[in-house]
Design an enzyme around this catalytic site. Structure first.
Site, PDB file in Angstrom:
ATOM      1  N   ASN A  97       2.427   2.609   2.321  1.00 20.28           N
ATOM      2  CA  ASN A  97       2.197   3.318   3.592  1.00 20.28           C
ATOM      3  C   ASN A  97       0.937   4.200   3.579  1.00 20.28           C
ATOM      4  OD1 ASN A  97       3.261   3.316   6.174  1.00 20.28           O
ATOM      5  ND2 ASN A  97       4.367   5.233   5.897  1.00 20.28           N
ATOM      6  N   ASP A 155       0.801  -1.221   0.000  1.00 21.47           N
ATOM      7  CA  ASP A 155       0.000   0.000   0.000  1.00 21.47           C
ATOM      8  C   ASP A 155       0.829   1.263   0.000  1.00 21.47           C
ATOM      9  OD1 ASP A 155       1.014  -0.266   2.553  1.00 21.47           O
ATOM     10  OD2 ASP A 155      -0.747   0.616   3.511  1.00 21.47           O
TER      11      ASP A 155
END
Length: 335
Positions: A242, A240
């Site tokens: 982060n 993702d």
């Protein structure tokens, strides 16, 4: 009487010619064999020697005139025979080289066979671990297709490393479906034949007892010191960048299961964030099961781009950097 004595002397020495100035009135009969030129036997010798075709061919190569000229076929035959004799040493050398080559090939095959036997022996010495390692694929709806493809590659790496590990773990892939399954069907149809892995559509909580589960997340306050091979450690299958911070830790707390982070901060200082890829966490655990040393496990797996250095060295370098920064600040203040 004088004249007769002179004739007798000339007859006794046929090689000498008459030197007397006196010419005899009557020419006595002198044997022809004594007065013949000595070159006649040489001619006869040449004729006799020409019976051997080899000598006749060699003589014909030096002199244009030959009593019995050779045919073209005979010349070719003699030339081949001569070449055969001249190349005898060369053929012997080639045979020697072929024998040496065959010997090296046999030795090479023997070495490769021994190497295969060693690999098989090493494979027989593999001791599977009872530790269960789960990749949680329930975050499919939080990723775009590009990130799903990255996750697929990371799972492939996990599978390959587990297959050749000295202590392979019990590998689980749970909540398998959605974009990930479609991408695997499209780009890696052989996944259905993977061995030593359980690929399940069910959630991990349906397959493993709650008390055995430990979710590995960098946001957990608990730090692992040892791996319990009776436990099942869960890795969040999420790429993702982060965007969803702390989501795995929140999930573990909500489900009431154990959670912990790897002791990365106790041994390693990194320039980047401490969040690792799925395959990095997987490989670190495999390395620890083999080496039983966290520091060795971390540095055998972490990529150079993470800028990982041993913690002691990192403290020294950070101290130098801090002192340099203070000097710069002091310089700026003095201005």
């Amino acid at each position: 009487m004088k004249y007769l004595s002179r004739v007798e002397k000339q007859v006794s020495k046929p090689g000498q010619r008459l030197m007397s100035s006196e010419t005899p009135t009557e020419s006595p009969e002198v044997p022809t064999e004594n007065t013949m030129s000595p070159e006649v036997p040489d001619v006869e010798g040449k004729v006799k020697s020409s019976d051997n075709p080899v000598e006749r061919w060699e003589a014909g190569s030096d002199k244009e005139e030959c009593l019995e000229p050779m045919s073209k076929r005979q010349r070719k035959k003699l030339l081949k025979q001569k070449q055969w004799e001249e190349q005898k040493d060369l053929r012997r050398q080639k045979r020697k080289e072929k024998r040496q080559k065959r010997k090296l090939e046999r030795q090479s095959k023997l070495d490769s066979s021994n190497e295969r036997n060693d690999r098989k022996r090493m494979r027989r010495e593999v001791v599977p671990s009872t530790l269960r390692l789960v990749v949680d694929c329930s975050f499919d709806d939080l990723m775009v297709l590009k990130d799903v493809k990255k996750l697929h590659k990371q799972i492939q790496r996990c599978y390959a490393e587990n297959r050749k590990a000295f202590h392979p773990v019990q590998f689980y892939l749970t909540s398998h479906g959605g974009q990930l399954k479609s991408n695997m069907n499209e780009n890696d149809k052989g996944w259905v034949n993977w061995k030593d892995i359980q690929i399940r559509t069910e959630h991990y909580s349906e397959l493993i007892k709650k008390e055995d589960l430990v979710y590995l997340t960098s946001d957990s306050p608990d730090v692992l010191s040892e791996l319990d091979e009776k436990k099942a450690y869960v890795i969040g299958g999420l790429v993702d960048h982060n965007h969803h911070k702390g989501i795995t830790y929140k999930k573990a707390v909500e489900q009431g299961i154990g959670h912990a982070q790897l002791p990365l901060g106790n041994f390693v200082k990194m320039n980047s964030r401490k969040v690792l890829a799925v395959n990095h966490v997987f490989e670190i655990i495999l390395a620890y099961l083999e080496k039983r040393d966290w520091k060795e496990a971390f540095f055998s797996v972490l990529p150079q781009r993470k800028g990982a250095v041993p913690l002691g060295e990192a403290n020294d370098s950070s101290r130098h950097a801090l002192s340099g920064k203070e000097d710069e600040d002091n310089d700026s203040d003095s201005n």
